[in-house]
Design an enzyme around this catalytic site. Sequence first.
Site, PDB file in Angstrom:
ATOM      1  N   SER A 131      -5.114  15.232 -12.691  1.00 38.23           N
ATOM      2  CA  SER A 131      -6.140  14.983 -13.702  1.00 38.23           C
ATOM      3  C   SER A 131      -6.747  16.271 -14.235  1.00 38.23           C
ATOM      4  O   SER A 131      -6.932  17.245 -13.481  1.00 38.23           O
ATOM      5  CB  SER A 131      -7.244  14.133 -13.068  1.00 38.23           C
ATOM      6  N   ASP A 170       0.842  -1.195   0.000  1.00 37.11           N
ATOM      7  CA  ASP A 170       0.000   0.000   0.000  1.00 37.11           C
ATOM      8  C   ASP A 170       0.881   1.250   0.000  1.00 37.11           C
ATOM      9  O   ASP A 170       1.908   1.291   0.695  1.00 37.11           O
ATOM     10  CB  ASP A 170      -0.880  -0.018   1.253  1.00 37.11           C
ATOM     11  N   TYR A 216     -13.484  12.502  -6.627  1.00 37.59           N
ATOM     12  CA  TYR A 216     -12.216  12.149  -7.298  1.00 37.59           C
ATOM     13  C   TYR A 216     -11.428  13.407  -7.646  1.00 37.59           C
ATOM     14  O   TYR A 216     -10.233  13.510  -7.329  1.00 37.59           O
ATOM     15  CB  TYR A 216     -12.513  11.338  -8.573  1.00 37.59           C
TER      16      TYR A 216
HETATM   17  P1  NAD Z   1      -5.237   2.396 -12.728  1.00 34.32           P
HETATM   18  O1  NAD Z   1      -6.381   2.083 -11.833  1.00 34.32           O
HETATM   19  O2  NAD Z   1      -4.993   1.501 -13.883  1.00 34.32           O
HETATM   20  O3  NAD Z   1      -3.886   2.527 -11.888  1.00 34.32           O
HETATM   21  C1  NAD Z   1      -3.857   2.901 -10.527  1.00 34.32           C
HETATM   22  C2  NAD Z   1      -3.069   1.834  -9.786  1.00 34.32           C
HETATM   23  O4  NAD Z   1      -2.960   2.223  -8.420  1.00 34.32           O
HETATM   24  C3  NAD Z   1      -3.744   0.456  -9.826  1.00 34.32           C
HETATM   25  O5  NAD Z   1      -2.845  -0.491 -10.357  1.00 34.32           O
HETATM   26  C4  NAD Z   1      -4.079   0.160  -8.364  1.00 34.32           C
HETATM   27  O6  NAD Z   1      -3.975  -1.216  -8.042  1.00 34.32           O
HETATM   28  C5  NAD Z   1      -3.075   1.024  -7.629  1.00 34.32           C
HETATM   29  N1  NAD Z   1      -3.499   1.406  -6.289  1.00 34.32           N
HETATM   30  C6  NAD Z   1      -4.725   1.855  -5.903  1.00 34.32           C
HETATM   31  N2  NAD Z   1      -4.723   2.085  -4.575  1.00 34.32           N
HETATM   32  C7  NAD Z   1      -3.469   1.801  -4.128  1.00 34.32           C
HETATM   33  C8  NAD Z   1      -2.859   1.847  -2.855  1.00 34.32           C
HETATM   34  N3  NAD Z   1      -3.535   2.227  -1.752  1.00 34.32           N
HETATM   35  N4  NAD Z   1      -1.564   1.481  -2.752  1.00 34.32           N
HETATM   36  C9  NAD Z   1      -0.858   1.080  -3.841  1.00 34.32           C
HETATM   37  N5  NAD Z   1      -1.397   1.006  -5.079  1.00 34.32           N
HETATM   38  C10 NAD Z   1      -2.693   1.374  -5.217  1.00 34.32           C
HETATM   39  O7  NAD Z   1      -5.437   3.902 -13.243  1.00 34.32           O
HETATM   40  P2  NAD Z   1      -4.593   4.703 -14.325  1.00 34.32           P
HETATM   41  O8  NAD Z   1      -5.541   5.102 -15.371  1.00 34.32           O
HETATM   42  O9  NAD Z   1      -3.341   4.000 -14.685  1.00 34.32           O
HETATM   43  O10 NAD Z   1      -4.244   6.019 -13.481  1.00 34.32           O
HETATM   44  C11 NAD Z   1      -2.948   6.226 -12.912  1.00 34.32           C
HETATM   45  C12 NAD Z   1      -2.884   7.629 -12.324  1.00 34.32           C
HETATM   46  O11 NAD Z   1      -3.116   8.588 -13.350  1.00 34.32           O
HETATM   47  C13 NAD Z   1      -3.931   7.897 -11.247  1.00 34.32           C
HETATM   48  O12 NAD Z   1      -3.329   8.683 -10.242  1.00 34.32           O
HETATM   49  C14 NAD Z   1      -5.005   8.679 -11.959  1.00 34.32           C
HETATM   50  O13 NAD Z   1      -5.705   9.528 -11.068  1.00 34.32           O
HETATM   51  C15 NAD Z   1      -4.170   9.455 -12.959  1.00 34.32           C
HETATM   52  N6  NAD Z   1      -4.936   9.840 -14.142  1.00 34.32           N
HETATM   53  C16 NAD Z   1      -5.339   8.888 -15.060  1.00 34.32           C
HETATM   54  C17 NAD Z   1      -6.077   9.294 -16.169  1.00 34.32           C
HETATM   55  C18 NAD Z   1      -6.551   8.309 -17.210  1.00 34.32           C
HETATM   56  O14 NAD Z   1      -7.283   8.732 -18.129  1.00 34.32           O
HETATM   57  N7  NAD Z   1      -6.180   7.031 -17.172  1.00 34.32           N
HETATM   58  C19 NAD Z   1      -6.408  10.630 -16.338  1.00 34.32           C
HETATM   59  C20 NAD Z   1      -5.997  11.548 -15.379  1.00 34.32           C
HETATM   60  C21 NAD Z   1      -5.247  11.141 -14.302  1.00 34.32           C
END
Ligand code: NAD
Length: 313
Positions: free
Chosen positions: A115, A51, A139
């Site tokens: 984001s 975590d 969020y």
């Molecule tokens: P994702 O859900 O695929 O990746 C997030 C990862 O964080 C997951 O693998 C999850 O298992 C892990 N996670 C969650 N809680 C956790 C914890 N307590 N400890 C350790 N790991 C934990 O999402 P993503 O799309 O790859 O997003 C990654 C980052 O980019 C995030 O911070 C998200 O807010 C940001 N983001 C993504 C997008 C998008 O369009 N994909 C857009 C804007 C911002």
Amino acid sequence: MNFLITGAAGFLGSALANHLVQQGHQVRGLDDLSAGDRAALSPEVLFTRGDVRDRPKLWTLLQDVDCVYHLAARVSVPESVLYPREYNDVNVGGTVALMEALRDVGVRRVVLASSGAVYGHQPTQPLHEDMMPHPHSPYAVSKLAAEHYVRTIGELWGIETVVLRVFNAYGPGQHLPPAHPPVIPNFLYQALHNGTLVVHGDGSQTRDYVFIDDVVDALTAAATAPQAAGEIINVGSGQEISVRELVALVLKTTGSRAEVVYNPRAAGGVLRMRADLTRAAQVLNYHPKTDLATGLRLTLQTDPRFRQHTPSP
Ligand code: NAD
């Protein structure tokens, strides 16, 4: 360089980690696998399950690290409406725990994946980093709070910080959870399985969809670009497309005749989103290369979940 990526097994994290090891960097990955998939990571990534709020684990993982990418988060807007406390705990609490550990160990730079959702409704487009954010979901609030914590703790302790406001990323490997799936992989899946494409609202709401390889380019540049320290930087495609147009493009690209249902009573979220990329170009030399039609085709060709169902051209 030595990197630590939190959320390394996620959609963006795994693409970034695999790219960095290919470039010859040392990459440690931390993920609790609540949403991520360890199998998405190349074997060269040194993976630890855990975590992001586990500070002793962070202290160990941060030894000799030059730059941390903080991506671990809960990422669904609709889910955050149902569970705001959990979003606060992970997205805000996780960021504060990480920043404390960076202060204790002494890491030079942290890059936060924030984001485009932090902007909320704005009177004009494109969305510029100096606009006052108006987050409209737990969020978005949690991402904005994380931005403030990273920048404030960074300033207090001399840690370089880079905040990237990523817009709607898509591409191969994006997760497709049954509840609250992201729109592009969900539409592709429904189109290929002759399911139903459900549009929230009337479909006139616009989004800025950015292909994963372009996001990885921006993340990579953010680790070293000298002028990026202390900045908030948009990462999008710079193009705006309505959900209605997206549906038409998905049906055309997949050759599908799947049903499309509009649910006008459901909220379509923020009305318009288009990233202003002036700062990204200046500071990161960021120039997105993949337009939406090409990105959808690449996703269909390279993601095994879609490839086997895609009709040959
Ligand atoms: P994702 O859900 O695929 O990746 C997030 C990862 O964080 C997951 O693998 C999850 O298992 C892990 N996670 C969650 N809680 C956790 C914890 N307590 N400890 C350790 N790991 C934990 O999402 P993503 O799309 O790859 O997003 C990654 C980052 O980019 C995030 O911070 C998200 O807010 C940001 N983001 C993504 C997008 C998008 O369009 N994909 C857009 C804007 C911002």
